[in-house]
Enzyme design. Structure first.
Site, PDB file in Angstrom:
ATOM      1  N   TYR A 117     -27.483 -19.424  -2.760  1.00 23.06           N
ATOM      2  CA  TYR A 117     -28.244 -18.632  -1.791  1.00 23.06           C
ATOM      3  C   TYR A 117     -27.630 -18.713  -0.399  1.00 23.06           C
ATOM      4  O   TYR A 117     -28.326 -18.662   0.600  1.00 23.06           O
ATOM      5  CB  TYR A 117     -29.723 -19.058  -1.790  1.00 23.06           C
ATOM      6  CG  TYR A 117     -30.346 -18.995  -3.166  1.00 23.06           C
ATOM      7  CD1 TYR A 117     -30.558 -17.768  -3.791  1.00 23.06           C
ATOM      8  CD2 TYR A 117     -30.663 -20.156  -3.879  1.00 23.06           C
ATOM      9  CE1 TYR A 117     -31.092 -17.695  -5.070  1.00 23.06           C
ATOM     10  CE2 TYR A 117     -31.194 -20.100  -5.156  1.00 23.06           C
ATOM     11  CZ  TYR A 117     -31.405 -18.868  -5.747  1.00 23.06           C
ATOM     12  OH  TYR A 117     -31.932 -18.799  -7.017  1.00 23.06           O
ATOM     13  N   TYR A 164     -36.150 -20.462   5.900  1.00 25.59           N
ATOM     14  CA  TYR A 164     -37.052 -21.444   5.270  1.00 25.59           C
ATOM     15  C   TYR A 164     -37.139 -22.744   6.061  1.00 25.59           C
ATOM     16  O   TYR A 164     -37.718 -23.713   5.581  1.00 25.59           O
ATOM     17  CB  TYR A 164     -36.563 -21.827   3.871  1.00 25.59           C
ATOM     18  CG  TYR A 164     -36.194 -20.674   2.974  1.00 25.59           C
ATOM     19  CD1 TYR A 164     -37.149 -19.781   2.509  1.00 25.59           C
ATOM     20  CD2 TYR A 164     -34.864 -20.492   2.565  1.00 25.59           C
ATOM     21  CE1 TYR A 164     -36.795 -18.736   1.679  1.00 25.59           C
ATOM     22  CE2 TYR A 164     -34.509 -19.449   1.736  1.00 25.59           C
ATOM     23  CZ  TYR A 164     -35.478 -18.576   1.295  1.00 25.59           C
ATOM     24  OH  TYR A 164     -35.127 -17.544   0.472  1.00 25.59           O
ATOM     25  N   CYS A 167     -27.826 -13.422  18.501  1.00 27.24           N
ATOM     26  CA  CYS A 167     -28.807 -13.342  19.585  1.00 27.24           C
ATOM     27  C   CYS A 167     -30.228 -13.529  19.078  1.00 27.24           C
ATOM     28  O   CYS A 167     -31.047 -12.611  19.126  1.00 27.24           O
ATOM     29  CB  CYS A 167     -28.662 -11.998  20.271  1.00 27.24           C
ATOM     30  SG  CYS A 167     -26.950 -11.686  20.711  1.00 27.24           S
ATOM     31  N   GLU A 168     -30.521 -14.685  18.548  1.00 33.57           N
ATOM     32  CA  GLU A 168     -31.859 -15.018  18.065  1.00 33.57           C
ATOM     33  C   GLU A 168     -32.016 -16.524  18.196  1.00 33.57           C
ATOM     34  O   GLU A 168     -31.102 -17.281  17.828  1.00 33.57           O
ATOM     35  CB  GLU A 168     -32.017 -14.702  16.562  1.00 33.57           C
ATOM     36  CG  GLU A 168     -31.750 -13.290  16.191  1.00 33.57           C
ATOM     37  CD  GLU A 168     -32.929 -12.618  15.500  1.00 33.57           C
ATOM     38  OE1 GLU A 168     -34.030 -13.201  15.431  1.00 33.57           O
ATOM     39  OE2 GLU A 168     -32.717 -11.495  15.045  1.00 33.57           O
ATOM     40  N   ARG A 182     -29.661 -22.402  -8.622  1.00 32.20           N
ATOM     41  CA  ARG A 182     -29.319 -23.363  -7.581  1.00 32.20           C
ATOM     42  C   ARG A 182     -28.657 -24.644  -8.107  1.00 32.20           C
ATOM     43  O   ARG A 182     -27.663 -25.101  -7.560  1.00 32.20           O
ATOM     44  CB  ARG A 182     -30.599 -23.754  -6.834  1.00 32.20           C
ATOM     45  CG  ARG A 182     -30.364 -24.671  -5.645  1.00 32.20           C
ATOM     46  CD  ARG A 182     -31.695 -25.206  -5.098  1.00 32.20           C
ATOM     47  NE  ARG A 182     -32.747 -24.238  -5.054  1.00 32.20           N
ATOM     48  CZ  ARG A 182     -33.095 -23.537  -3.975  1.00 32.20           C
ATOM     49  NH1 ARG A 182     -32.472 -23.731  -2.845  1.00 32.20           N
ATOM     50  NH2 ARG A 182     -34.086 -22.660  -4.037  1.00 32.20           N
ATOM     51  N   ARG A 237     -30.570 -19.685   5.126  1.00 38.39           N
ATOM     52  CA  ARG A 237     -31.624 -20.597   4.680  1.00 38.39           C
ATOM     53  C   ARG A 237     -32.284 -21.398   5.801  1.00 38.39           C
ATOM     54  O   ARG A 237     -33.500 -21.532   5.814  1.00 38.39           O
ATOM     55  CB  ARG A 237     -31.107 -21.542   3.572  1.00 38.39           C
ATOM     56  CG  ARG A 237     -30.528 -20.794   2.357  1.00 38.39           C
ATOM     57  CD  ARG A 237     -30.274 -21.689   1.149  1.00 38.39           C
ATOM     58  NE  ARG A 237     -31.522 -22.126   0.569  1.00 38.39           N
ATOM     59  CZ  ARG A 237     -32.070 -23.297   0.743  1.00 38.39           C
ATOM     60  NH1 ARG A 237     -31.449 -24.220   1.458  1.00 38.39           N
ATOM     61  NH2 ARG A 237     -33.214 -23.586   0.196  1.00 38.39           N
ATOM     62  N   GLU A 245     -32.760 -20.263 -17.112  1.00 43.30           N
ATOM     63  CA  GLU A 245     -32.156 -19.409 -16.068  1.00 43.30           C
ATOM     64  C   GLU A 245     -31.833 -20.205 -14.808  1.00 43.30           C
ATOM     65  O   GLU A 245     -32.286 -19.861 -13.715  1.00 43.30           O
ATOM     66  CB  GLU A 245     -33.131 -18.269 -15.697  1.00 43.30           C
ATOM     67  CG  GLU A 245     -33.579 -17.396 -16.855  1.00 43.30           C
ATOM     68  CD  GLU A 245     -34.733 -16.454 -16.471  1.00 43.30           C
ATOM     69  OE1 GLU A 245     -35.262 -16.539 -15.344  1.00 43.30           O
ATOM     70  OE2 GLU A 245     -35.111 -15.638 -17.323  1.00 43.30           O
ATOM     71  N   PRO A 246     -31.060 -21.267 -14.908  1.00 42.54           N
ATOM     72  CA  PRO A 246     -30.792 -22.067 -13.710  1.00 42.54           C
ATOM     73  C   PRO A 246     -29.856 -21.337 -12.748  1.00 42.54           C
ATOM     74  O   PRO A 246     -28.921 -20.670 -13.159  1.00 42.54           O
ATOM     75  CB  PRO A 246     -30.110 -23.319 -14.267  1.00 42.54           C
ATOM     76  CG  PRO A 246     -29.457 -22.863 -15.532  1.00 42.54           C
ATOM     77  CD  PRO A 246     -30.352 -21.790 -16.102  1.00 42.54           C
TER      78      PRO A 246
END
Ligand code: LLP
Length: 416
Positions: free
Chosen positions: A372, A318, A344-345, A278, A314, A275-276
Site C-alpha cells: 500500500y 491513517y 503543500c499540506e 500486506r 499511509r 488472499e494475503p
C-alpha cells in the site's frame, strides 16, 4: 521494521547484498526498493504451512501491483485476488494464470465482468444480490457460466484501524450474514451461475488470530446449513488481513496463523483459498528518499525530504507509523525531527519526532513500505511517481521507471 533482507553492513543499509546508497545514486530518489528474497520467503511460509492441504494463495494485487512483484508470486504458483479489470490485465501481463484469479469488490462493472469471464477466472466473490443478478445476466449473454462465491459479512470486530476494518455490519462489504442462505438459494436458481465457494474478509493489519477464528466459525455454520439443502461448496476463501510489524506490533507468525485457521476448520476438506496482501509484501519493500533541507524551528526541527504523501500516503491517511532509518550511519548531531515532504499540506508528513543524525543530502529509508505504498501513490502537486527497483541477491533491476512530467499531462488538452 528491519528484516534480514534489509540490514546494516559497515554502517551502510543494504537490500540483500546491495548498498541502498548505490541504488539511490543509480536511480535517484524517491525510489521504492523491493527484495525478491523477502517476497519469496513470505510466500513460501504460506505454502509450507499449507503443505498437504489443498489450497490456493491468491495474492491481493492491490497491496503492490508492480508486474515484477506479481511475476515473482506467479512463478511461485500463486493465484491472485483482484478488485478491478485493470488488476486482471496486470496479472495477465505479469504471466499470472487467470484460472487462479478470484475477483473481489463491491462495484464490478459489466465490462469488468465480461473481461473476467473472457479470461476464465476461477471465481467471482459476489458482494450483493444486485451483483448476483448482473453477473447472471452478463454470463448468460456470453453463453458462459460464472463460478461464484458469496462474500459473507460475518459481523466480527477485526480490532484494527476503522478505515481498514471491513467485517462489521455497518461496513459496505459482503452480504449480510442473515441474508446469505437465502442468496445462495437464489443463486442456485440462476442458470448462468455455478456456486463453488464462500468467502469472507474482515479487515487488514490484524494482529491477533481471534477475529479470524470467530469469522471461520460463523462461515462454517453457514456452510453446514447450505449442505443440509444440498448446496455443497468446493472451496472456502478466508480472505487476507494478517498484519505485520511496523514498530512494536506482535502479529502471529504466518505459520501460527495458518495453524489456527486449520484447527478452526476442524478437518473440513474444502480447498482453502487465502488472499494475503500486506504480509507478503509489506516488509519486503522500503522507500528511499533524500534530505533536501534541514529547517530548525522554534518548536520543531523539520527534515524536508524528497518523498511525500503522494508517494506514501499511509502516514497522512491513517496516521500510520513507518520506521525511518539512515541509509548510511553518518557522524552528525543527533536531533529530533519531523520528517516531512514538499507538498503543500500539513498532513504531508512521513514521521513525527524521529531521532536522526542527518544533514542535507543524507539518504533515508522509510521502512515497511512494500504494501500500500506505490499502489496508493498519486500525482498530487504534479509529482511524477517514484521509480521502483527490485534487488535479487547482488543484482539490481529497475522494475518501473520514474514517471516523467510529460507523461502526466499527455492526455490533457487546452481548449481554444
Ligand atoms: N481481500 C480483500 C477482499 C481485501 O479487501 C483486502 C484488502 C485483502 C484481501 C488484502 O488484505 P491484507 O492481507 O493486505 O490485509 N490501504 C490500507 C489497507 C487496505 C486493505 C484493503 N483490502 C493500508 O495501507 O493499510
Amino acid at each position: 521494521m528491519m528484516s534480514k533482507h534489509f540490514h546494516y553492513l559497515n554502517n551502510q543499509l543494504h537490500a540483500e547484498q546491495v548498498p541502498l546508497e548505490k541504488i539511490a545514486s543509480l536511480y535517484g530518489t524517491p525510489c521504492y526498493v523491493y527484495s525478491r528474497a523477502a517476497l519469496t520467503e513470505s510466500f513460501r511460509q504460506f505454502s509450507d504451512a499449507l503443505k498437504g492441504r489443498e489450497h490456493l494463495i491468491c495474492y491481493a494485487v492491490k497491496a503492490n501491483a508492480n508486474l515484477a512483484v506479481l511475476n515473482v508470486f506467479a512463478r511461485l504458483g500463486a493465484g491472485f485476488d483482484i478488485v478491478s479489470g485493470g488488476e486482471l490485465q496486470r496479472v495477465l501481463a505479469a504471466g499470472g494464470d487467470a484460472g487462479k484469479v478470484v475477483f473481489s469488490g463491491v462495484g464490478k462493472t459489466r465490462d469488468e465482468m465480461r473481461m473476467a469471464l473472457e479470461a476464465d477466472i476461477l471465481c467471482f466473490n459476489v458482494e450483493s444480490a444486485a451483483e448476483l443478478a448482473r453477473l447472471n445476466e452478463v454470463a448468460g449473454s456470453m453463453g458462459k457460466k460464472a463460478a461464484i462465491s458469496l462474500r459473507v459479512n460475518p459481523d466480527v470486530d477485526a480490532k484494527t484501524h476503522p478505515y481498514i476494518s471491513t467485517g462489521l455490519k455497518q461496513n459496505k462489504f459482503g452480504v449480510a450474514y442473515t441474508d446469505a442462505i437465502d442468496l445462495y438459494r437464489k443463486a442456485r436458481e440462476m442458470p448462468n451461475l455455478k456456486i463453488t465457494g464462500m468467502d469472507c474478509h474482515i479487515g487488514s493489519q490484524l494482529t491477533e488470530t481471534s477475529p479470524f477464528i470467530a469469522a471461520v466459525e460463523k462461515v462454517l455454520w453457514l456452510v453446514d446449513e447450505l449442505a443440509k439443502e444440498g448446496i455443497e461448496l468446493e472451496h472456502l476463501d478466508l480472505g487476507g488481513g494478517l498484519g505485520i510489524c511496523y514498530s512494536d506490533e506482535t502479529p502471529p507468525a504466518i505459520s501460527d496463523y495458518i495453524a489456527a485457521l486449520l484447527s478452526a476448520l476442524k478437518g473440513r476438506t474444502q480447498k482453502l483459498i487465502l488472499e494475503p496482501g500486506r504480509v507478503l509484501v509489506g516488509n519486503a519493500g522500503l522507500l528511499l528518499t533524500t534530505v533536501e533541507y534541514i529547517k530548525p524551528g522554534e518548536e520543531k526541527n523539520f527534515a524536508i525530504v524528497d518523498a511525500a504523501m503522494n508517494d506514501l500516503m499511509r502516514p497522512a491517511l491513517y496516521d500510520a507509523y513507518h520506521e525511518i532509518l539512515p541509509v548510511v550511519r553518518e557522524e552528525h548531531e543527533m536531533q529530533t525531527y519531523e520528517v516531512v515532504g514538499p507538498i503543500c499540506e500539513t498532513g504531508d508528513f512521513l514521521g513525527h519526532e524521529r531521532e536522526l543524525a542527518i544533514a542535507p543530502q543524507s539518504k533515508l529509508a522509510i521502512m515497511s513500505a512494500g504494501a500500500y505504498g506505490m499502489s496508493m501513490s498519486s500525482n498530487y502537486n504534479t509529482r511524477p511517481r517514484a521509480a521502483e527497483v527490485m534487488v535479487d541477491g547482488d543484482s539490481v533491476h529497475l522494475v518501473r521507471e520514474r514517471e516523467t512530467v510529460q507523461q502526466l499531462f499527455a492526455g490533457e488538452k487546452i481548449v481554444v
